[in-house]
Design an enzyme around this catalytic site. Sequence first.
Site, mmCIF file in Angstrom:
data_model
loop_
_atom_site.group_PDB
_atom_site.id
_atom_site.type_symbol
_atom_site.label_atom_id
_atom_site.label_comp_id
_atom_site.label_asym_id
_atom_site.label_seq_id
_atom_site.Cartn_x
_atom_site.Cartn_y
_atom_site.Cartn_z
ATOM 1 C CB SER A 19 -0.712 -0.065 1.231
ATOM 2 O OG SER A 19 -1.486 1.227 1.247
ATOM 3 C CE LYS A 70 -12.010 -0.882 -0.312
ATOM 4 N NZ LYS A 70 -11.894 0.003 -1.340
ATOM 5 C CG ASN A 91 -12.872 4.338 1.616
ATOM 6 O OD1 ASN A 91 -13.615 4.729 2.151
ATOM 7 N ND2 ASN A 91 -12.051 4.568 0.875
ATOM 8 C CG ASP A 107 -12.659 3.596 -2.625
ATOM 9 O OD1 ASP A 107 -11.811 4.214 -2.370
ATOM 10 O OD2 ASP A 107 -13.145 2.648 -2.224
ATOM 11 N N GLY A 129 -16.087 -4.313 -16.022
ATOM 12 C CA GLY A 129 -16.050 -5.159 -14.923
ATOM 13 C C GLY A 129 -17.144 -4.634 -13.833
ATOM 14 C CB SER A 130 -19.859 -6.386 -12.798
ATOM 15 O OG SER A 130 -19.372 -7.821 -12.891
ATOM 16 N N GLY A 131 -17.157 -5.739 -10.221
ATOM 17 C CA GLY A 131 -16.788 -5.859 -8.847
ATOM 18 C C GLY A 131 -16.888 -4.961 -7.864
ATOM 19 C CB ALA A 133 -13.399 -0.710 -8.202
#
Length: 285
Positions: A19, A70, A91, A107, A129-131, A133
């Site tokens: 990170s 999360k 988050n 976010d 994408g469908s996660g 984020a």
Amino acid sequence: MITSKTSFLALIGNPVSHSLSPIMQNAAIQYLGLDLIYMAIPCKNEDLEIVVHSLKKMNCKGLNITIPFKQKVFDICSEISPVAQKVKAINTLKLTNDKNWIGTNTDIDGFIYPLKNLNLAKKSSLILGSGGAARSVIQGLIELKFSKITIISRKINSLNELISNFKNDIKIKGLLSTNTEIDNLIQETDLIINTTPVGMSNTKNNDEIPFGQSFWNSINSKTIVYDLIYNPSPTPFLKFCDKKGCMTIDGTQMLIAQGAKSLSFWTNGLEVPFEVMHDALKEYL
Ligand code: NAP
């Protein structure tokens, strides 16, 4: 200087050793002259509850929460912001004076940051994408008053879940990546956002672009392309789109802006220096 009065902030996740949050947060803390330090705490799944509860008893002021916790921290909070409830992810946690955790999600503000001056109201967007984020991205596009969102993904289940979560807030549809409508949509859309990890350093897809190069034959130079990935910057996808004449945005500003928003939340609204955080990150990106 760290003294016996110094309090701390921390990132909790697994893994956390990669990170960049401690670097940018400690730079901002030092600039603002706060008696705080920010560190990363690796935490096993089975230890989350005891770790977060124990931190309540110490001079900890707040936490960032990352993968895979999360969703899990919802049970630990006594208050959750409407935006975190909407995107079903937290988050950032802040400790109240009576030692309870308040949860929120920064976010969305981070995602919006590089877009907010581009006059995108009533525009259309394509999300790859469908996660997790993708949820913050959809909420951000709703706040920016986009008219239409299409999500492209490999899995019908996660697509359906996203559609049902947001269908009352915006015109939204999901398409599997094999759908033949996609060529036209790519040509017409105003903004494309990659929320897949394809192109990210240290993954097996690090030299690829989402869904392969031929998928993007119809891309238009007027389209803005935003990749949430910040390492590498630019990704192979952004390099490809830049060659096609598109305006491109990488994930660095989102990373910094969500961190700045968290620090402002922990410090009751202090104005946090974006550029100081950016400068601190430069040699690590
Ligand atoms: P996630 O929950 O795992 O979601 C990833 C999505 O990408 C899923 O829909 C997944 O589909 C899809 N995907 C994975 N590999 C793919 C492939 N080879 N081809 C097509 N689709 C693929 O991850 P996340 O938390 O949403 O994070 C996604 C990315 O955003 C990461 O790279 C992360 O670093 C970045 N991110 C950046 C910031 C920032 O501050 N800049 C913040 C958050 C996230 P399946 O379900 O089919 O696997």
